[in-house]
Scaffold this motif. Structure first.
Motif, mmCIF file in Angstrom:
data_model
loop_
_atom_site.group_PDB
_atom_site.id
_atom_site.type_symbol
_atom_site.label_atom_id
_atom_site.label_comp_id
_atom_site.label_asym_id
_atom_site.label_seq_id
_atom_site.Cartn_x
_atom_site.Cartn_y
_atom_site.Cartn_z
ATOM 1 N N MET A 144 -3.496 -21.096 30.063
ATOM 2 C CA MET A 144 -2.452 -20.068 30.165
ATOM 3 C C MET A 144 -2.504 -19.385 31.529
ATOM 4 O O MET A 144 -3.556 -18.845 31.911
ATOM 5 N N PRO A 145 -1.390 -19.376 32.264
ATOM 6 C CA PRO A 145 -1.356 -18.592 33.513
ATOM 7 C C PRO A 145 -1.619 -17.115 33.215
ATOM 8 O O PRO A 145 -1.245 -16.620 32.152
ATOM 9 N N VAL A 146 -2.256 -16.441 34.136
ATOM 10 C CA VAL A 146 -2.609 -15.039 33.914
ATOM 11 C C VAL A 146 -1.364 -14.178 33.699
ATOM 12 O O VAL A 146 -1.418 -13.119 33.058
ATOM 13 N N THR A 147 -0.216 -14.653 34.204
ATOM 14 C CA THR A 147 1.027 -13.901 34.030
ATOM 15 C C THR A 147 1.538 -13.931 32.588
ATOM 16 O O THR A 147 2.510 -13.248 32.247
ATOM 17 N N SER A 206 0.911 -9.694 28.890
ATOM 18 C CA SER A 206 1.856 -8.593 29.053
ATOM 19 C C SER A 206 1.217 -7.500 29.910
ATOM 20 O O SER A 206 0.143 -6.995 29.590
ATOM 21 N N GLY A 207 1.850 -7.175 31.031
ATOM 22 C CA GLY A 207 1.304 -6.153 31.933
ATOM 23 C C GLY A 207 0.766 -6.737 33.219
ATOM 24 O O GLY A 207 0.384 -5.993 34.121
ATOM 25 N N ILE A 208 0.709 -8.065 33.306
ATOM 26 C CA ILE A 208 0.252 -8.690 34.558
ATOM 27 C C ILE A 208 1.347 -9.630 35.060
ATOM 28 O O ILE A 208 1.650 -10.645 34.427
ATOM 29 N N ALA A 209 1.955 -9.255 36.172
ATOM 30 C CA ALA A 209 3.014 -10.076 36.775
ATOM 31 C C ALA A 209 3.147 -9.656 38.223
ATOM 32 O O ALA A 209 2.588 -8.635 38.643
ATOM 33 N N GLY A 210 3.833 -10.432 38.989
ATOM 34 C CA GLY A 210 4.177 -10.072 40.356
ATOM 35 C C GLY A 210 3.008 -9.576 41.191
ATOM 36 O O GLY A 210 2.102 -10.335 41.527
ATOM 37 N N ARG A 211 3.033 -8.285 41.509
ATOM 38 C CA ARG A 211 2.035 -7.720 42.420
ATOM 39 C C ARG A 211 0.623 -7.834 41.858
ATOM 40 O O ARG A 211 -0.335 -8.100 42.592
ATOM 41 N N ARG A 212 0.478 -7.610 40.561
ATOM 42 C CA ARG A 212 -0.865 -7.672 39.967
ATOM 43 C C ARG A 212 -1.423 -9.095 40.044
ATOM 44 O O ARG A 212 -2.595 -9.291 40.359
ATOM 45 N N ALA A 213 -0.572 -10.079 39.762
ATOM 46 C CA ALA A 213 -1.029 -11.467 39.851
ATOM 47 C C ALA A 213 -1.390 -11.800 41.297
ATOM 48 O O ALA A 213 -2.359 -12.537 41.554
ATOM 49 N N ALA A 214 -0.631 -11.256 42.251
ATOM 50 C CA ALA A 214 -0.903 -11.517 43.670
ATOM 51 C C ALA A 214 -2.250 -10.924 44.093
ATOM 52 O O ALA A 214 -2.936 -11.480 44.954
ATOM 53 N N ARG A 215 -2.626 -9.795 43.504
ATOM 54 C CA ARG A 215 -3.932 -9.201 43.833
ATOM 55 C C ARG A 215 -5.078 -10.061 43.315
ATOM 56 O O ARG A 215 -6.155 -10.107 43.899
ATOM 57 N N LEU A 216 -4.846 -10.763 42.209
ATOM 58 C CA LEU A 216 -5.906 -11.562 41.597
ATOM 59 C C LEU A 216 -6.073 -12.920 42.270
ATOM 60 O O LEU A 216 -7.182 -13.480 42.318
ATOM 61 N N ALA A 217 -4.964 -13.466 42.787
ATOM 62 C CA ALA A 217 -4.970 -14.835 43.315
ATOM 63 C C ALA A 217 -6.033 -15.091 44.386
ATOM 64 O O ALA A 217 -6.716 -16.119 44.338
ATOM 65 N N PRO A 218 -6.235 -14.190 45.371
ATOM 66 C CA PRO A 218 -7.257 -14.467 46.400
ATOM 67 C C PRO A 218 -8.669 -14.614 45.836
ATOM 68 O O PRO A 218 -9.546 -15.173 46.508
#
Length: 401
Positions: free
Chosen positions: A169-172, A175-187
């Motif tokens: 399952m993608p982290v997105t 519920s509550g993790i999308a867009g900016r939050r996912a971008a912070r986790l990716a690195p």
């Protein structure tokens, strides 16, 4: 036996609700249209397979699926069936949270057999297909119910089974993790739900604050969010939306304001609250947005007092010669109305209170706006949807178009 958390999600709810009263629609591509009939707000799996998505404009949907059946939404009917589902779930569990019109959380035995029994009972007695997931926490239950749609019933009870599903399952999906939050986790290499569950909790808190840390705990099987059998009190209530076109006439803009105040009062009374102020926010065709607020002398849910405040608020928000496209009325400072005491300077007005109570009782029994303000008698069109000629209605706890 320790109860686990269960998540119930109705499958294609609006379409399924239409099929309850129109069985001939079963198996056909069906799309439910929004308030102004301009786009599809819900679609059947058959229509989804043709490429129609939620939000697709009606003219594009008809090109993709010319043999589709397109019907206007009927939120009153959907709410009736939703309450029926809620009653059924309540016979299986004493702790049920009405999360939205088509989603509930509840405590359930850790068993796929229990989930199957509830699912089948709802289908047999209400005619609605639903999917149910049971797990150690709310977050896990919601994630796993999504893997079993449609008409599924799944209980994920062991940690190995949890990890196997979370790894895909993608982290997105959370519920509550999308867009900016996912971008912070990716690195940090956090791309799946399992990546997040295995990450260091201190890192997660640093990146996603307390809310993200609580999600991390839930992913690891530690319940943080309880079942809320009573909804958290609202801090702000608002009603409004599109003006169904461009509005340059200030008289028409005032009529929309009056209509939305009547809707707002209905909501204030439903939640047993009063407001200390009234705000009006207007969006204009040029992209600008303006607002005005008027304080009340005492908390109120009465039409005459809110109307006086709206005159002041709209005057402050109004742009001369502007063309408006959207308008909202807002109750920004709510106070519990139950047991409310007037101050020494407030003047009671039992006659106006009685009129307001009678108006509310008639509209509750015979339908919204059956009794409405004479202020807008000369502009009845603001009470109708011009595209489909049906009355405006609201669904509490559900985002609508």
């Amino acid at each position: 036996m320790v109860a686990h958390f269960a998540h119930l999600d109705a499958d294609c709810y609006y379409v399924s609700a239409e099929r309850v009263r129109h069985p001939e629609l079963v198996g056909k591509p069906v799309g439910v249209l929004g308030n102004n009939g301009a786009c599809v707000i819900a679609k059947s799996y058959e229509m989804k397979a043709r490429g129609v998505k939620t939000g697709t404009p009606i003219w594009d949907a008809k090109e993709l699926c010319p043999d589709g059946v397109y019907i206007k939404r009927d939120f009153y009917w959907y709410e009736i069936l939703s309450r029926k589902m809620l009653d059924i779930v309540g016979t299986f569990s004493r702790q049920v949270e009405y999360f939205s019109i088509d989603e509930f959380f509840f405590r359930a035995e850790p068993s796929a057999r229990t989930a199957t029994a509830i699912r089948d009972h709802i289908y047999e007695t209400a005619g609605l297909p639903v999917t149910i997931g049971v797990a150690r926490t709310r977050t896990l239950a919601k994630l796993f119910s999504d893997t079993a749609k449609p008409l599924g019933a799944v209980a994920v009870l062991g940690r190995d089974h949890e990890r196997e599903l979370l790894a895909h399952m993608p982290v997105t999906e959370i519920s509550g993790i999308a867009g900016r939050r996912a971008a912070r986790l990716a690195p940090y290499g956090i791309r799946t739900c399992l990546d997040l569950a295995d990450a260091d909790g201190r890192l997660v808190q640093k990146l996603l604050t307390k809310t993200g840390y609580e999600l991390w705990l839930e992913l690891n099987g530690h319940p943080v969010t309880p079942i809320r059998t009573e909804r958290t009190p609202h801090k702000v209530l608002a009603r409004g939306g599109s003006l169904m076109g461009n509005v340059a006439d200030p008289t028409l803009l005032w009529a929309w304001t009056v209509r939305h105040i009547e809707r707002l009062i209905e909501e204030l009374r439903f939640h047993v609250v009063r407001t200390d102020a009234l705000g009006v926010q207007v969006a204009w065709k040029d992209g600008e947005s303006t607002g005005g607020v008027c304080k009340l002398s005492c908390p109120s849910d009465r039409f005459d007092e809110l109307l006086d405040a709206a005159r002041v608020a709209l005057r402050r928000a109004y742009v001369p010669h502007g063309t408006a496209t959207h308008l909202h009325v807002i109750a920004p400072e709510l106070r519990r109305a139950k047991g409310f005491q007037l101050s020494l300077f407030d003047i009671p007005d039992p006659k106006r209170e009685a009129v307001a109570a009678a108006k509310a009782a008639i509209n509750a029994r015979y339908g919204r706006f059956k009794v409405r303000s004479g202020t807008t008698l000369h502009l009845p069109k603001v009470y109708k949807d011009p595209a489909n000629d049906f009355d405006i209605c609201d669904v509490r706890g559900k985002v609508c178009f």
